[in-house]
Design an enzyme around this catalytic site. Structure first.
Site, PDB file in Angstrom:
ATOM      1  N   ARG A  61       0.840  -1.111  -0.005  1.00  0.00           N
ATOM      2  CA  ARG A  61      -0.114   0.096  -0.128  1.00  0.00           C
ATOM      3  C   ARG A  61       0.760   1.232  -0.152  1.00  0.00           C
ATOM      4  O   ARG A  61       0.534   2.221   0.672  1.00  0.00           O
ATOM      5  CB  ARG A  61      -1.119   0.055   1.249  1.00  0.00           C
ATOM      6  CG  ARG A  61      -1.944  -1.172   1.330  1.00  0.00           C
ATOM      7  CD  ARG A  61      -2.788  -1.135   0.184  1.00  0.00           C
ATOM      8  NE  ARG A  61      -3.641  -2.388   0.174  1.00  0.00           N
ATOM      9  CZ  ARG A  61      -3.427  -3.432  -0.449  1.00  0.00           C
ATOM     10  NH1 ARG A  61      -2.481  -3.568  -1.344  1.00  0.00           N
ATOM     11  NH2 ARG A  61      -4.106  -4.676  -0.339  1.00  0.00           N
ATOM     12  N   SER A  80     -10.781   0.134   3.862  1.00  0.00           N
ATOM     13  CA  SER A  80      -9.813  -0.455   4.969  1.00  0.00           C
ATOM     14  C   SER A  80      -9.228   0.451   5.733  1.00  0.00           C
ATOM     15  O   SER A  80      -8.210   1.626   4.801  1.00  0.00           O
ATOM     16  CB  SER A  80      -8.989  -1.386   4.320  1.00  0.00           C
ATOM     17  OG  SER A  80      -9.498  -2.569   3.678  1.00  0.00           O
ATOM     18  N   GLU A 130      -3.953   2.964   6.967  1.00  0.00           N
ATOM     19  CA  GLU A 130      -4.148   2.645   5.391  1.00  0.00           C
ATOM     20  C   GLU A 130      -4.746   3.951   4.688  1.00  0.00           C
ATOM     21  O   GLU A 130      -4.497   4.403   3.545  1.00  0.00           O
ATOM     22  CB  GLU A 130      -4.847   1.634   4.936  1.00  0.00           C
ATOM     23  CG  GLU A 130      -4.942   1.220   3.508  1.00  0.00           C
ATOM     24  CD  GLU A 130      -5.260  -0.335   3.099  1.00  0.00           C
ATOM     25  OE1 GLU A 130      -5.933  -0.161   2.270  1.00  0.00           O
ATOM     26  OE2 GLU A 130      -5.047  -1.124   3.788  1.00  0.00           O
TER      27      GLU A 130
END
Length: 312
Positions: free
Chosen positions: A174, A223, A293
């Site tokens: 990520r 998320s 995230e």
């Protein structure tokens, strides 16, 4: 209202809006304004604008705003939002798609299906645009952008157009090393041979799984935390007793504990503070430090100017 940036911004052929509300443009439906919101008419418009813009003015790209908290004090400088001119997807070579930076994951995956290109199905489940996928190494259901990206076209903060190879982006989980203030305007994705019917079946499976497990009909941001090595973030949050936890108008989803929800009246401060409380409880319970995230951008409301720009 924010002060108008000085010096005067360059002329544009697209749309340049001062003090533009960002809450309607992000999934959480909270947060402040952009000092300037720039929606370029085309690539040349974007390049000319950035090359003529005072280098001291910060620039941030905004896609669908699905994985982002815009803080209540707003975003200084220029927020760039790519529109229809950057949203096309075409097959250019064997198993390769040319994708505009503003194209959605749904359009990319369905175009891949129509051309018998497998391996791109996971993009169906990520509510964002190609630019965001490339920047964040977007992934889900076993796939990541680093697995399919050939290269991408990027307009640097200076206005220069460059092509970066997959290896240039330094992909990790990520995260990429895309230059600060750069805007991804196009990317090439390469898949593998597949039958359209099988590709559609996989997309349907992913869509059904996502619908069953995630609070898609809520004001959410996707998320919240990265999965730590050897752990699933949602399990750590659940074990720390955070399912349904509320702070102001923000709540940890009952359906999926790695999602935060704006129940209707949450400020971005509520949402971010709830996330920090979850991180604290998880650390106390399991010893694991969760990493955000979701991008957190802009300024906290009411802080002195020199302290208002927060971490991403």
């Amino acid at each position: 209202m924010m002060a108008v940036a000085q010096p005067v911004l360059p002329a544009v052929s697209g749309k340049l809006t001062p003090n533009a509300p960002l809450a309607p443009l992000v999934w959480f439906k909270s947060g402040g304004v952009a000092e300037w919101l720039f929606e370029p008419r085309d690539l040349a418009d974007l390049q000319q604008f950035l090359s003529g813009l005072d280098p001291a003015v910060p620039v941030m790209a905004l896609g669908l705003g699905s994985n982002m908290i815009v803080r209540d004090g707003g975003v200084p400088g220029v927020v760039v939002r790519l529109g229809k001119a950057f949203a096309k997807v075409t097959k250019t070579a064997d198993l390769t798609l040319e994708c505009g930076g503003g194209a959605s994951g749904i359009l990319v995956s369905s175009t891949a299906r129509d051309n018998g290109i497998a391996g791109v199905e996971f993009l169906r489940s990520i509510p964002g645009t190609v630019g965001g996928f490339v920047r964040m190494n977007g992934g889900a259901y076993g796939g990541e952008v680093k697995d399919i990206l050939v290269d991408c076209d990027v307009v640097l903060r200076s206005g220069e157009l460059v092509t970066l190879q997959n290896a240039d982006l330094g992909y990790t989980y990520r995260h990429s090393q895309l230059p600060e203030g750069a805007v991804v305007v196009a990317a090439r994705f390469r898949g593998r041979p597949g039958e359209p019917e099988a590709i559609q079946a996989e997309m349907d499976r992913i869509s059904a799984s996502r619908e069953a497990s995630q609070p898609l009909r809520s004001k959410t941001g996707g998320s919240t935390f990265k999965n730590p090595d050897g752990h699933k973030a949602w399990e750590l949050v659940d074990k720390a007793g955070c399912r349904g936890l509320q702070l102001g108008g923000a709540q940890v989803s009952e359906k999926h504990t790695n999602f935060l929800i704006n129940t209707g009246v949450a400020t971005s401060a509520d949402i971010e503070a709830l996330g920090e409380e979850v991180r604290r409880r998880v650390k106390d319970n399991s010893g694991v430090t969760l990493e955000w995230e979701i991008q957190r951008v802009g300024m906290f409301a009411g802080a002195p100017d020199q302290e208002r720009v927060g971490k991403k």
